[in-house]
Design a protein around this motif. Structure first.
Motif, PDB file in Angstrom:
ATOM      1  N   MET A  65      33.185  -0.182  -0.702  1.00  0.00           N
ATOM      2  CA  MET A  65      33.738  -0.658  -1.954  1.00  0.00           C
ATOM      3  C   MET A  65      33.949   0.501  -2.945  1.00  0.00           C
ATOM      4  SD  MET A  65      32.607  -3.842  -4.416  1.00  0.00           S
ATOM      5  CE  MET A  65      32.218  -4.869  -3.070  1.00  0.00           C
ATOM      6  N   LEU A  66      33.111   1.548  -2.825  1.00  0.00           N
ATOM      7  CA  LEU A  66      33.307   2.704  -3.705  1.00  0.00           C
ATOM      8  C   LEU A  66      34.636   3.396  -3.425  1.00  0.00           C
ATOM      9  CD1 LEU A  66      29.692   4.170  -3.848  1.00  0.00           C
ATOM     10  CD2 LEU A  66      30.957   3.077  -5.721  1.00  0.00           C
ATOM     11  N   ASP A  67      35.085   3.371  -2.161  1.00  0.00           N
ATOM     12  CA  ASP A  67      36.389   3.958  -1.846  1.00  0.00           C
ATOM     13  C   ASP A  67      37.516   3.161  -2.501  1.00  0.00           C
ATOM     14  OD1 ASP A  67      35.395   6.080  -0.366  1.00  0.00           O
ATOM     15  OD2 ASP A  67      35.461   4.973   1.522  1.00  0.00           O
ATOM     16  N   ALA A  68      37.390   1.836  -2.512  1.00  0.00           N
ATOM     17  CA  ALA A  68      38.403   0.998  -3.171  1.00  0.00           C
ATOM     18  C   ALA A  68      38.403   1.260  -4.679  1.00  0.00           C
ATOM     19  CB  ALA A  68      38.136  -0.475  -2.887  1.00  0.00           C
ATOM     20  N   VAL A 112      30.078   1.545 -10.983  1.00  0.00           N
ATOM     21  CA  VAL A 112      29.363   2.127  -9.844  1.00  0.00           C
ATOM     22  C   VAL A 112      28.006   1.440  -9.683  1.00  0.00           C
ATOM     23  CG1 VAL A 112      28.309   4.238  -8.930  1.00  0.00           C
ATOM     24  CG2 VAL A 112      30.573   4.338 -10.009  1.00  0.00           C
ATOM     25  N   LEU A 113      27.294   1.223 -10.787  1.00  0.00           N
ATOM     26  CA  LEU A 113      25.997   0.549 -10.715  1.00  0.00           C
ATOM     27  C   LEU A 113      26.151  -0.918 -10.308  1.00  0.00           C
ATOM     28  CD1 LEU A 113      24.136   2.116 -13.760  1.00  0.00           C
ATOM     29  CD2 LEU A 113      23.722   2.533 -11.324  1.00  0.00           C
ATOM     30  N   ALA A 114      27.192  -1.575 -10.781  1.00  0.00           N
ATOM     31  CA  ALA A 114      27.439  -2.965 -10.382  1.00  0.00           C
ATOM     32  C   ALA A 114      27.652  -3.052  -8.870  1.00  0.00           C
ATOM     33  CB  ALA A 114      28.639  -3.532 -11.127  1.00  0.00           C
ATOM     34  N   ASP A 140      36.232  -7.779  -6.599  1.00  0.00           N
ATOM     35  CA  ASP A 140      35.515  -9.053  -6.490  1.00  0.00           C
ATOM     36  C   ASP A 140      34.089  -8.960  -7.024  1.00  0.00           C
ATOM     37  OD1 ASP A 140      35.571 -11.781  -5.906  1.00  0.00           O
ATOM     38  OD2 ASP A 140      34.659 -11.471  -3.940  1.00  0.00           O
ATOM     39  N   LEU A 141      33.951  -8.278  -8.163  1.00  0.00           N
ATOM     40  CA  LEU A 141      32.651  -8.132  -8.823  1.00  0.00           C
ATOM     41  C   LEU A 141      32.506  -9.259  -9.837  1.00  0.00           C
ATOM     42  CD1 LEU A 141      32.718  -4.257  -9.316  1.00  0.00           C
ATOM     43  CD2 LEU A 141      31.402  -5.548  -7.612  1.00  0.00           C
TER      44      LEU A 141
END
Length: 188
Positions: free
Chosen positions: A1-4, A62-64, A92-93
């Protein structure tokens, strides 16, 4: 998800200049990994985080992503708030809420963890943290080479318990984890 998230950051950065360093490897190392190290300093639990002056979502988004905690992103710049809203939706957070307002005007539930990165010196951050944190809450503030001078400048107006952590991504940086933040008692 960090890449997205990185892909969204690159795309939006070309339009509204979210961060100065736009090369993907710099964004990953200098910004995302720098923020990701803060997750290890977040105590276990599911209480909410607030990122003040969230900007590009560093460190809030990033923390989420890393912790799965409900996260409040406070950002007064409407363009940056639009990015944060779009990023939270695309990633989708569902636990992320964007507050497009000044920090002074933000109405948040009791917050367990407050953070801010590259926003203001500690003497300007502590009043916000003290107002927003629930009893027993902590503030996590990454700081550069002026960290100790910023901490000294908070005295004698503020007191707090201070923990220091060396940054894993910048040897000149310190991460403060502060608790029991309160106005200092006036001397008699």
């Amino acid at each position: 998800m960090l890449d997205a998230y990185l892909d969204l950051l690159i795309r939006w950065n070309s339009r509204i200049n979210l961060v100065a360093d736009a090369a993907p490897d710099v964004l990953r190392q200098r910004h995302i990994l720098d923020c990701l190290q803060l997750a290890a300093l977040v105590p276990p639990g599911s209480e909410p985080i607030a990122d003040l002056g969230a900007g590009a979502g560093l460190p809030g988004l990033v923390l989420a992503i890393a912790t799965g905690r409900p996260t409040h992103l406070v950002e007064s710049d409407r363009r940056k708030a639009a990015f944060l809203t779009e990023a939270a939706a695309r990633l989708d957070l569902k636990g992320v809420k964007v507050h497009p307002t000044r920090i002074e005007d933000a109405t948040l539930p009791p917050i367990a963890i407050v953070t801010a990165r590259a926003l203001a010196p500690l003497d300007r951050l502590l009043p916000h943290a003290a107002r927003l944190l629930e009893t027993g809450g902590i503030a996590i503030f990454p700081k550069g080479r002026t960290a100790e001078a910023e901490l000294a400048a908070t005295r004698p107006a503020w007191t707090c318990q201070v923990e220091r952590f060396a940054s894993q991504t910048d040897r000149e940086a310190t991460i403060f984890r502060l608790s029991d933040i309160r106005h200092a008692s006036p001397e008699a």
